[in-house]
Design an enzyme around this catalytic site. Structure first.
Site, short mmCIF file in Angstrom:
data_model
loop_
_atom_site.label_atom_id
_atom_site.label_comp_id
_atom_site.label_asym_id
_atom_site.label_seq_id
_atom_site.Cartn_x
_atom_site.Cartn_y
_atom_site.Cartn_z
N ASP A 28 10.63 -45.06 -24.10
CA ASP A 28 10.88 -46.26 -23.14
C ASP A 28 12.00 -46.01 -22.27
O ASP A 28 12.87 -45.25 -22.60
CB ASP A 28 11.13 -47.59 -24.06
CG ASP A 28 10.74 -48.80 -22.94
OD1 ASP A 28 9.83 -49.29 -23.74
OD2 ASP A 28 11.37 -48.85 -22.17
N ASN A 62 1.50 -47.07 -23.48
CA ASN A 62 1.27 -48.47 -23.32
C ASN A 62 2.47 -48.58 -22.16
O ASN A 62 2.16 -49.99 -21.55
CB ASN A 62 1.59 -49.16 -24.54
CG ASN A 62 1.83 -50.77 -24.40
OD1 ASN A 62 1.03 -51.57 -24.04
ND2 ASN A 62 3.17 -51.01 -24.20
N TYR A 74 -1.97 -51.70 -9.03
CA TYR A 74 -2.31 -51.83 -10.35
C TYR A 74 -3.52 -51.57 -10.82
O TYR A 74 -3.77 -51.22 -11.90
CB TYR A 74 -1.57 -53.32 -10.78
CG TYR A 74 -1.60 -53.59 -12.25
CD1 TYR A 74 -0.69 -52.77 -13.04
CD2 TYR A 74 -2.55 -54.46 -12.92
CE1 TYR A 74 -0.72 -53.36 -14.53
CE2 TYR A 74 -2.50 -54.80 -14.22
CZ TYR A 74 -1.62 -54.18 -14.89
OH TYR A 74 -1.41 -54.68 -16.45
N LYS A 116 -5.09 -48.89 -13.11
CA LYS A 116 -5.77 -49.30 -14.61
C LYS A 116 -6.87 -48.98 -14.52
O LYS A 116 -7.70 -48.53 -15.76
CB LYS A 116 -5.57 -50.79 -14.81
CG LYS A 116 -4.12 -51.21 -15.24
CD LYS A 116 -3.74 -50.57 -16.28
CE LYS A 116 -1.87 -51.00 -16.73
NZ LYS A 116 -1.59 -50.45 -18.02
N ILE A 173 -1.67 -61.76 -21.94
CA ILE A 173 -0.70 -61.56 -23.05
C ILE A 173 0.49 -62.10 -22.53
O ILE A 173 1.06 -61.81 -21.69
CB ILE A 173 -0.71 -60.41 -23.52
CG1 ILE A 173 -2.24 -59.59 -23.32
CG2 ILE A 173 -0.20 -60.31 -25.23
CD1 ILE A 173 -3.21 -59.99 -24.27
N THR A 221 3.98 -61.94 -22.58
CA THR A 221 4.95 -60.80 -22.58
C THR A 221 5.87 -61.12 -21.51
O THR A 221 5.80 -61.83 -20.49
CB THR A 221 4.31 -59.62 -22.45
OG1 THR A 221 4.01 -59.11 -21.03
CG2 THR A 221 3.23 -59.17 -23.28
P1 NAD Z 1 6.55 -55.33 -20.92
O1 NAD Z 1 6.92 -55.53 -19.63
O2 NAD Z 1 6.90 -56.41 -22.19
O3 NAD Z 1 6.29 -53.81 -21.27
C1 NAD Z 1 6.43 -53.14 -20.57
C2 NAD Z 1 7.05 -51.83 -21.31
O4 NAD Z 1 6.89 -50.57 -20.35
C3 NAD Z 1 8.64 -52.17 -21.55
O5 NAD Z 1 9.01 -51.74 -22.70
C4 NAD Z 1 9.18 -51.18 -20.19
O6 NAD Z 1 10.47 -50.81 -20.53
C5 NAD Z 1 8.25 -50.05 -20.41
N1 NAD Z 1 8.42 -49.23 -19.19
C6 NAD Z 1 8.22 -49.49 -17.70
N2 NAD Z 1 8.14 -48.42 -17.05
C7 NAD Z 1 8.53 -47.49 -17.95
C8 NAD Z 1 8.52 -45.97 -17.41
N3 NAD Z 1 8.74 -45.53 -16.20
N4 NAD Z 1 8.72 -45.10 -18.74
C9 NAD Z 1 8.84 -45.76 -19.94
N5 NAD Z 1 8.70 -47.12 -20.19
C10 NAD Z 1 8.48 -47.81 -19.09
O7 NAD Z 1 4.82 -56.01 -20.66
P2 NAD Z 1 3.37 -55.95 -21.29
O8 NAD Z 1 2.70 -56.98 -21.09
O9 NAD Z 1 3.90 -55.61 -23.13
O10 NAD Z 1 2.94 -54.42 -21.01
C11 NAD Z 1 2.28 -53.38 -21.95
C12 NAD Z 1 1.18 -52.84 -21.28
O11 NAD Z 1 0.10 -53.78 -21.31
C13 NAD Z 1 1.33 -52.42 -19.67
O12 NAD Z 1 0.63 -51.24 -19.43
C14 NAD Z 1 0.61 -53.67 -18.90
O13 NAD Z 1 0.05 -53.21 -17.86
C15 NAD Z 1 -0.51 -54.10 -20.06
N6 NAD Z 1 -1.20 -55.11 -19.88
C16 NAD Z 1 -0.49 -56.29 -19.94
C17 NAD Z 1 -1.11 -57.47 -19.74
C18 NAD Z 1 -0.28 -58.89 -20.06
O14 NAD Z 1 -0.96 -59.88 -19.75
N7 NAD Z 1 0.73 -58.82 -20.46
C19 NAD Z 1 -2.43 -57.56 -19.56
C20 NAD Z 1 -3.00 -56.29 -19.54
C21 NAD Z 1 -2.35 -55.10 -19.58
#
Ligand code: NAD
Length: 254
Positions: free
Chosen positions: A41, A93, A159, A163, A192, A194
């Protein structure tokens, strides 16, 4: 005694983007099932995830990693092999959102930044994880896409493109390694709760709009994604390959 598909003891699992949200919940779940988890991370908050895992009696470590940089990803995978000798599973992720803007107003810098993390990051992780897995007889990988990888959301063109691209990478990689013991699938979460979506869910107007598009009438908790990832990485999913696994509360069902 029956075989427990969710027993990850002795397995080495890489998780990116685990300082919060879906990645943290999934890293905790893998560790809870006995895996040795190595987190990559960019945010030092991942050390807290490691601490939570250790407090619960699990094994985890953190390698500061920027998934968009090749050397950083190579270092992440190499550190896991140095520490544990192999890589059995990976959850790619890490992801970021662009600021909301219509396409013609989207800055080129925001486009490049989101593609670098959300698409190139998955490519680099796949590339070096697959090389490692080929050395030790195979493995399973899950890449986080989104409902935005299947249908478009307004105001998020980089995005949505990234994706959709993650699904393309997932399918390509699944075909390339189908006969060599590596399965590659995608998880497509809906809404989700988050840090990525907190600011939307804190806004009543935005929440109303989001719920009108949510058949189950709620956002999921990050823990609700973890079991799907553990399933996809397990022998229970031994013939699931190149799949896009929706966990969206029926958002895309209509
Ligand atoms: P989050 O912001 O809690 O987690 C994202 C994580 O990615 C964090 O730990 C962040 O530090 C890390 N990160 C960002 N840039 C980075 C880099 N350059 N190198 C390494 N790590 C990096 O958000 P989340 O919702 O848990 O997202 C996780 C995944 O789920 C993402 O790919 C997001 O696009 C996807 N997603 C989320 C949702 C939602 O509703 N939350 C829906 C669909 C998809």
């Amino acid at each position: 005694m029956g075989h427990n598909f969710f027993d990850y003891s002795g397995k080495v699992v890489l998780v990116t983007g685990a300082s919060s949200g879906i990645g943290r919940a999934t890293a905790l779940a893998f560790a809870d099932q006995g895996a040795s988890v190595v987190i990559g991370d960019i945010d030092d908050g991942a050390a807290e995830t490691v601490e939570l895992i250790r407090q619960a009696g699990g094994v985890a470590s953190f390698v500061k990693t920027n998934v968009s940089e090749s050397e950083s990803v190579q270092n992440f995978v190499n550190m896991a092999i140095d520490r544990h000798g192999r890589v059995d599973a990976a959850f790619n992720n890490a992801g970021i959102l662009p600021p909301t803007a219509e396409l013609a107003q989207m800055s080129e810098a925001d486009f490049d930044r989101v593609i670098a993390v959300d698409l190139r990051g998955v490519f680099l992780c796949l590339k070096y994880q697959i090389r490692a897995m080929l050395q030790t007889g195979g493995g399973a990988i899950v890449n986080t896409t989104s409902v935005a990888g299947v249908i478009a959301d307004p105001g998020m063109s980089p995005y949505v493109a990234a994706k959709h691209g993650v699904i393309g990478l997932t399918r390509s990689a699944a075909l390339d390694y189908a006969t060599r013991g590596i399965r590659i699938n995608a998880l497509a979460p809906g809404l989700i709760r988050t840090p990525m979506t907190d600011h939307w869910l804190a806004d009543p107007e935005m929440t109303k709009a989001l719920m009108s598009n949510s058949p189950m009438g709620r956002a999921a908790e990050p823990e609700e994604m973890a079991g799907v990832v553990l399933f996809l990485c397990s022998a229970a999913a031994s013939f699931v390959n190149g799949a896009v696994y929706l966990a969206d509360g029926a958002m895309t069902a209509h």
